[in-house]
Write an enzyme that holds these catalytic residues in place. Structure first.
Site, PDB file in Angstrom:
ATOM      1  N   HIS A 135       0.797  -1.233   0.000  1.00  0.00           N
ATOM      2  CA  HIS A 135       0.000   0.000   0.000  1.00  0.00           C
ATOM      3  C   HIS A 135       0.821   1.269   0.000  1.00  0.00           C
ATOM      4  CE1 HIS A 135      -4.221  -1.195   0.581  1.00  0.00           C
ATOM      5  NE2 HIS A 135      -3.710  -2.288   1.112  1.00  0.00           N
ATOM      6  N   THR A 146      -8.228   6.864  -2.696  1.00  0.00           N
ATOM      7  CA  THR A 146      -9.599   6.455  -2.998  1.00  0.00           C
ATOM      8  C   THR A 146     -10.535   7.643  -2.842  1.00  0.00           C
ATOM      9  OG1 THR A 146      -9.763   5.671  -0.723  1.00  0.00           O
ATOM     10  CG2 THR A 146      -9.398   4.006  -2.430  1.00  0.00           C
TER      11      THR A 146
HETATM   12  C1  LIG Z   1     -11.786   7.787   1.461  1.00  0.00           C
HETATM   13  C2  LIG Z   1     -11.308   8.151   2.794  1.00  0.00           C
HETATM   14  C3  LIG Z   1      -9.944   8.336   3.036  1.00  0.00           C
HETATM   15  C4  LIG Z   1      -8.905   8.197   1.950  1.00  0.00           C
HETATM   16  O1  LIG Z   1      -8.760   9.439   1.314  1.00  0.00           O
HETATM   17  P1  LIG Z   1      -7.520   9.735   0.343  1.00  0.00           P
HETATM   18  O2  LIG Z   1      -7.890  11.072  -0.227  1.00  0.00           O
HETATM   19  O3  LIG Z   1      -7.502   8.668  -0.683  1.00  0.00           O
HETATM   20  O4  LIG Z   1      -6.312   9.785   1.194  1.00  0.00           O
HETATM   21  C5  LIG Z   1      -9.529   8.681   4.302  1.00  0.00           C
HETATM   22  N1  LIG Z   1     -10.412   8.853   5.302  1.00  0.00           N
HETATM   23  C6  LIG Z   1     -11.739   8.692   5.110  1.00  0.00           C
HETATM   24  C7  LIG Z   1     -12.669   8.913   6.254  1.00  0.00           C
HETATM   25  C8  LIG Z   1     -12.226   8.338   3.865  1.00  0.00           C
HETATM   26  O5  LIG Z   1     -13.544   8.165   3.702  1.00  0.00           O
END
Ligand SMILES: *Cc1c(COP(=O)(O)O)cnc(C)c1O
Length: 844
Positions: free
Chosen positions: A375, A674
């Site tokens: 990851h 994500t």
């Molecule tokens: C989707 C999500 C993340 C990941 O966000 P990135 O922008 O990919 O780092 C982190 N925290 C929460 C609560 C999320 O829903």
């Protein structure tokens, strides 16, 4: 579901519904009161909001139990291959609405609650989200559990039931303050404890060898202490299918035998103290994202949940198989990063020492069972354990790892007869200085598959981070680009947009996200574009109301909502965003009549409590916000908001309301991301670098619908190779110089030039994440964003096309890829009751 009991009475049948399963409004209302009375022990007169929430949750749970029990019973009697997803983190978010949507019971429940004179949203808001993860990695595990169930794949998730999840964040005087997350304090209606399936886990002590009755050499591990693992099960429903898989989380408790001696010598207090020490193993989640915490307790946590899970799988396996010979044919274990990688050595130990297998058979089973997902591209996030800590806690595992390594290095020697340097590079033991166990190497050697989480990330694993392993085992490597579940991240969080889409193209996209492609045609329909933008405005108004209520700041829903929410980390470059804001500020101050596109900059994210720079970046954002929001010259044209306590519940509010998604990490640093997917699936346009999954998102939505800036990974490497000098950028860019100088003088810190000096000095003299190199390109791209937003019609087209072309980024697609390429598992359907197949959509 129980069929309603039909009682023939004259000519006209009366249907009496069971309170636990009935679906009429009347029955749901009665069931709610029943659960309030018999489970919460309250009457409506004395019940708190939380009592009503609990009664509501139990009423929903009653209606999913049959599905869950039949699924588990079916798996128990069927020889199906099962996916075991091992993850130290599951960032689930609230269950209630998600379960109602999966069951297709949202409408009747909302109606029943309202007809009972209660406020539905108020009860829903009572739910404490299980924040058992830090960020993307834990959230991915949650999306994958959703997709596994929806795709009807037999699967079980294993993890830790932390008593305290990720801390709650408050902002005091602009600084982050951490508060313990007491998510269990009012009880958790979604879990069921299964103490009858407890597992014992050994720690410490020593090993001794002996010859068994067949004169075979064996090793026994004599532990210093043992801990009891109690499983807590949560059902994970698939969307509109009968499958409900299990998430099994382990809680640590003292084992019975544990304090026998102390009790015997009358040391009652000592015994209780030791009992408490045992239970600390599952007490709290380490709040570090992308940086390791080399603490013993963390290794204890990892081994604890992995050992419980493997023993549990062996128990389940032996219930339906004659032996463990075919273990690898019935199970695929996915390692979510290296946190559970100790599983390789633990499965070997269980096979060798506790089930009397010989080495070669045990190794064959083990290396055909595990698959490893990497990851990270950050060296500081690659887990390694000092040998002395490791050996003291897990003496037998260290022996086994040495034995694995010995055989592995023999193989390497044969592969590279004249290259001793390969041995040091590939060895599971790092012997370059203080000795360490390299967990990624253990995972690579002990797995049949290794994957990255976006195309670029996988390429960088092959060419850089795991280059030597790729050279040795190219066939093990593949890419599995991350995805997110459209159930939570569209249907649940953005019902307005989801309903709009359903009106045009039906609801098949919820299970087959590629069907969103049918929206493409509507991007050319002016009336639809207008409607689309109107819907977005309503969603933004919701967030504006929330900001007003939470922070007492008024924001204009007609302004461009520019959002960066994610963990605070230097590589994610929230401070680059700040440099652009200060640039805009300077421009307006220099020319108060400047015609700028009004913007609301929204930030959210937690910093690891020990990460000084990240915490200072939060303070910087809040300090800039203070000045900008209150400067009469700015006159509300730009607003800066830091929303505290970013978590899944807050994400559900904010992703749908964004116009622009900030994905601005240094190229080559973000494995996938994500958040980028959630934004784009909700119609936000991305301003981003060619990093992680941004590359694939841009390919999918079209370069003309994406605001690209910044260096490529190759350019980053090239500039570094030639010694990067950030000062040159400062000296040659007037605006950049003015921004850094303004921060340096203490303008945002009430005249204190020292407060933000660590940030400015870091940028000027080191800048490891190359903000200054990307500054000009970023600011220019932001200007283009501002211009583009003025043409609302064109913006609407781009927004619709983003959604229409994002089908690839469903976690259903990711899971299908894992099933086909790695796990070799197939769906196993469980019968669907008729009412589940209705087309009814949730109402706004
Ligand atoms: C989707 C999500 C993340 C990941 O966000 P990135 O922008 O990919 O780092 C982190 N925290 C929460 C609560 C999320 O829903």
């Amino acid at each position: 579901m129980n069929p309603p009991i039909t009682v023939p009475l004259d000519e006209c049948p009366i249907i009496i519904e069971d309170d636990r399963t009935g679906l009429s409004i009347e029955t749901i209302r009665r069931a709610l009161l029943d659960n309030l009375y018999y489970v919460q022990g309250k009457t409506p007169q004395t019940a708190t909001k939380n009592d009503f929430y609990m009664a509501l949750a139990y009423t929903v749970r009653d209606r999913l139990l049959k599905r869950w029990l039949s699924t588990q019973l079916t798996y128990r009697k069927t020889p199906v291959k099962t996916v075991s997803y091992l993850s130290a983190e599951f960032l689930l978010g609230p269950h209630l609405i998600n379960n109602l949507i999966s069951l297709n019971l949202y409408d009747p429940f909302k109606k029943a609650i309202e007809e009972s004179g209660l406020n539905f949203q108020e009860l829903v808001d009572q739910e404490e989200e299980p924040g058992l993860g830090n960020g993307g990695l834990g959230r991915l595990a949650a999306c994958y559990m959703d997709s596994l169930a929806t795709l009807e794949i037999p699967a079980i998730g294993y993890g830790i039931r932390y008593e305290f999840g990720i801390f709650d964040q408050e902002i005091k005087d602009g600084w982050q303050v951490e508060i313990t997350d007491k998510w269990l304090q009012y009880g958790n209606p979604w879990e069921i404890a299964r103490p009858e399936f407890a597992q014992l886990v050994k720690f410490g002590g020593y090993t001794e060898s002996y010859y068994d009755q067949d004169h075979i050499y064996r090793v026994r591990w004599v532990p210093r202490y043992t801990v009891n693992g109690i499983p807590y099960d949560t059902p994970i429903l698939g969307y509109r299918v009968n499958t409900a898989n299990t998430l099994r989380l382990w809680k640590a408790e003292a084992s019975e035998s544990f304090n026998f001696e102390r009790f015997n010598v009358g040391d009652y207090y000592g015994a209780v103290r030791d009992k408490v020490a045992c239970e600390t193993i599952s007490k709290v989640l380490y709040p570090n994202d992308e940086q390791i915490q080399g603490k013993e307790l963390r290794l204890e946590q990892q081994f604890f949940f992995v050992s419980c899970s493997l023993q549990d799988m062996i128990r389940i396996h032996l219930n339906k198989n004659a032996s463990l010979d075919n273990f690898h044919e019935m199970w695929s274990i996915q390692l979510n990063d290296t946190h559970p990688a100790i599983g390789v050595a633990e499965l070997m130990r269980l096979l060798l020492d506790e089930n009397n297998y010989d080495w070669d058979t045990a190794w064959n089973i083990t290396k055909n069972t595990f698959a490893y997902t990497n990851h990270t591209l950050l060296p500081e996030a690659l887990e390694k354990w000092p040998l002395n800590i490791f050996g003291r806690m897990l003496p037998r595992h260290l022996e086994i790892i040495y034995a694995i390594n010995h055989r592995f290095l023999d193989e390497v020697r044969i592969h590279y007869p004249n290259d001793v340097s390969k041995l040091a590079c590939l060895s599971i033991i790092d012997e370059t200085g203080e000795k360490y166990v390299r967990m990624a190497h253990l995972a690579c050697v002990g797995s049949f598959a290794i994957n990255g989480v976006a195309a670029l990330h996988t390429e960088l694993l092959k060419s850089d981070v795991l280059r030597d392993f790729y050279e040795l085992y190219p066939e093990k490597f593949s890419n599995k680009t991350n995805g997110v579940t459209p159930r939570r991240w569209m249907v649940l969080s953005n019902p307005r947009m989801s309903f709009t889409i359903c009106e045009k193209i039906g609801d098949s996209w919820i299970k087959n996200l590629d069907d969103l492609r049918q929206l493409e045609g509507y991007a050319e329909d002016g009336g639809f574009r207008n409607y689309w933008q109107q819907i977005k405005k309503e969603v933004k108004q919701d967030l504006a109301n929330y900001i007003q209520a939470k922070l007492d700041i008024k924001v204009d829903p007609h302004s461009l909502f520019d959002v960066q929410v994610k963990r605070i980390h230097e590589y994610k470059r929230q401070h680059l965003n700040v440099l652009n804001i200060v640039t805009l500020y300077n421009r307006i101050k220099n020319n108060p009549n400047l015609d700028v596109t009004p913007r609301t900059f929204i930030f959210g994210g937690k910093a690891a409590p020990g990460y000084f720079m990240a915490k200072l970046i939060i303070k910087l954002i809040n300090s800039v916000a203070d000045v900008v929001n209150n400067d009469p010259v700015i006159c509300d044209r730009i607003k800066v908001i830091f929303l505290p306590d970013y978590n899944v519940t807050f994400g559900q509010r904010v992703y749908p309301a964004a116009d622009i998604s900030e994905q601005i990490s240094t190229a080559g640093k973000e494995a996938s991301g994500t958040g980028n997917m959630k934004f784009s699936l909700n119609g936000a346009l991305t301003i981003g670098t060619l990093d992680g999954a941004n590359v694939e998102i841009r390919e999918s939505v079209g370069a003309e619908n994406f605001f690209l800036f910044g260096l490529t990974t190759e350019e980053v490497y090239a500039i570094r190779a030639n010694r990067y000098t950030p000062r040159d950028y400062y000296n040659s860019d007037e605006e950049l110089k003015a921004v850094l100088d303004l921060i340096s003088t203490g303008f945002f810190s009430h005249g204190d030039p020292n407060l933000f000096r660590p940030i400015v000095d870091n940028l000027l003299y080191s800048d490891p994440y190359m903000l200054l190199a990307d500054y000009r390109s970023y600011v220019d791209a932001q200007d283009a964003v501002g211009c583009a937003y003025r043409d609302q019609d064109h913006w609407g087209r781009m927004s619709i096309l983003n959604v229409a072309r994002m089908g690839k980024f469903s976690s259903d697609r990711s899971i299908k890829d894992y099933c086909n390429d790695i796990w070799k598992t197939k769906p196993f359907a469980i019968d669907v009751p008729e009412y589940m197949q209705s087309q009814a959509m949730l109402k706004v």
